[in-house]
Design an enzyme around this catalytic site. Structure first.
Site, PDB file in Angstrom:
ATOM      1  N   CYS A   1     -23.097   8.533  10.842  1.00 38.98           N
ATOM      2  CA  CYS A   1     -22.487   8.295   9.712  1.00 38.98           C
ATOM      3  C   CYS A   1     -22.780   9.482   8.587  1.00 38.98           C
ATOM      4  O   CYS A   1     -21.977   9.759   7.635  1.00 38.98           O
ATOM      5  CB  CYS A   1     -22.926   6.834   8.840  1.00 38.98           C
ATOM      6  SG  CYS A   1     -22.624   5.435   9.958  1.00 38.98           S
TER       7      CYS A   1
ATOM      8  N   HIS B   1     -21.705   7.872   1.494  1.00 42.16           N
ATOM      9  CA  HIS B   1     -21.141   7.112   2.922  1.00 42.16           C
ATOM     10  C   HIS B   1     -20.558   5.708   2.479  1.00 42.16           C
ATOM     11  O   HIS B   1     -21.099   5.030   1.802  1.00 42.16           O
ATOM     12  CB  HIS B   1     -22.043   7.119   3.743  1.00 42.16           C
ATOM     13  CG  HIS B   1     -21.681   6.120   5.101  1.00 42.16           C
ATOM     14  ND1 HIS B   1     -20.542   6.232   5.682  1.00 42.16           N
ATOM     15  CD2 HIS B   1     -22.276   5.312   5.532  1.00 42.16           C
ATOM     16  CE1 HIS B   1     -20.679   5.431   6.624  1.00 42.16           C
ATOM     17  NE2 HIS B   1     -21.709   4.557   6.620  1.00 42.16           N
TER      18      HIS B   1
ATOM     19  N   ASN C   1     -15.970   0.594   7.016  1.00 43.01           N
ATOM     20  CA  ASN C   1     -17.133   1.770   7.272  1.00 43.01           C
ATOM     21  C   ASN C   1     -16.331   2.435   8.292  1.00 43.01           C
ATOM     22  O   ASN C   1     -16.213   2.038   9.503  1.00 43.01           O
ATOM     23  CB  ASN C   1     -18.385   0.924   7.717  1.00 43.01           C
ATOM     24  CG  ASN C   1     -19.408   1.964   8.035  1.00 43.01           C
ATOM     25  OD1 ASN C   1     -19.133   3.230   8.187  1.00 43.01           O
ATOM     26  ND2 ASN C   1     -20.577   1.665   8.340  1.00 43.01           N
TER      27      ASN C   1
END
Length: 312
Positions: A113, A238, A268
């Site tokens: 990520c 993020h 996500n």
């Protein structure tokens, strides 16, 4: 030239949208349960034959077109991904071939990520050192390939997509110094492992670490660039969980910034989340050109990387 800058951005998301109500037909969940815990309402799902490099190339083509540069101007391609299925040729090489780039250095970056912000820093270093003139930096993931669709704790989280940036030399630095690092002893809190590979995480561990440790690290990023938190025009963290994004942004002290909340509609998307969210903010003209924006990736390996960039 003494610095580098983000010249243009682009993004791509698959056409198929999966809502929380759709997920309720697959696992024991509902819209209220999902939104109250992570803030996600929809996510984009790639088709079975829609590959990571295809999505990366689509986002890269959009960024390249917006930059006004020719494909032959790009001499470095960096693709941040943790979900590409093939080892060789790597995703960056396949993107270069799809876009007709001349003879670029082509490398993949796997920091999960935090991959895009690591790759952006690497491109900045390469351009400032004179080893590249212009770089194409992409975050792209097909996270739905590695999720267990029977596990409601993880399948509600993920989506697919890509975001890209064109980085070029600048007379003055418009990409600030990176602050990057990791927490090795907590590295197994986020995992994509096994055969077939499956995503799992210790959600509460990640949540506690992010909400307690990241604000101070993000303020250090601002200090390195000489930008006060209240001077930030945008904050792009993020896009893991709205319950992480909102308190972390508040604790940073970015009281005048537009906060990216793309997680609500995209879920996500791992390494794609920062450039995807940033590109959307720029496309909607929500941040003035030249204004300072905090980009900050964190997650897998318990790695993190952040920098201040000037909005293209």
């Amino acid at each position: 030239m003494t610095g580098s800058r983000v010249l243009a951005l682009g993004h791509y998301q698959p056409a198929k949208v999966l809502t929380n109500d759709d997920l309720a037909e697959l696992v024991d969940t509902d819209d209220a349960w999902i939104t109250s815990r992570v803030g996600i309402r929809t996510r984009h799902i790639a088709a079975p034959d829609e590959t990571v490099d295809a999505m990366a190339a689509a986002a890269g083509a959009k960024a390249l077109a917006a930059s006004g540069l020719a494909p032959t101007d790009i001499d470095l391609v960096l693709v941040a991904t943790c979900t590409a299925t093939d080892r060789s040729p790597n995703t960056a090489a396949r993107v270069a071939a799809r876009l007709g780039l001349a003879a670029p250095a082509a490398m993949d970056v796997n920091v999960v990520c935090a991959g895009f912000t690591h790759a952006l820093a690497t491109a900045d270093h390469a351009v400032r050192a004179g080893s590249a003139r212009s770089a194409l930096v992409i975050g792209a993931e097909k996270f739905t390939d590695v999720v267990d669709w029977s596990d409601r704790s993880t399948c509600v989280l993920v989506g697919d997509g890509a975001g890209a940036a064109v980085v070029t030399a600048a007379a003055e630095p418009e990409i600030g110094p990176v602050l990057w690092g990791s927490v090795p002893e907590m590295g197994d809190a986020v995992r994509i492992e096994g055969e077939p590979a499956r995503f799992s995480q210790e959600g509460q561990t990640v949540y506690r670490w992010a909400t307690t440790q990241l604000p101070a690290i993000a303020r250090q990023v601002c200090e390195r660039s000489g930008v006060l938190p209240e001077e930030l025009a945008g904050v792009v963290l993020h896009q893991a969980n709205l319950r992480i994004i909102e308190p972390v942004a508040e604790r940073i002290g970015a009281v005048n910034a537009v906060i990216a909340r793309d997680v609500v509609e995209s879920g996500n998307t791992s390494a794609a989340s920062v450039p995807l969210a940033f590109s959307k903010l720029v496309e909607r003209h929500e941040i003035p050109s030249g204004a300072p924006v905090l980009l900050f990736g964190f997650g897998g390996n318990l790695s993190y990387a952040g920098q201040i960039v000037r909005c293209p």
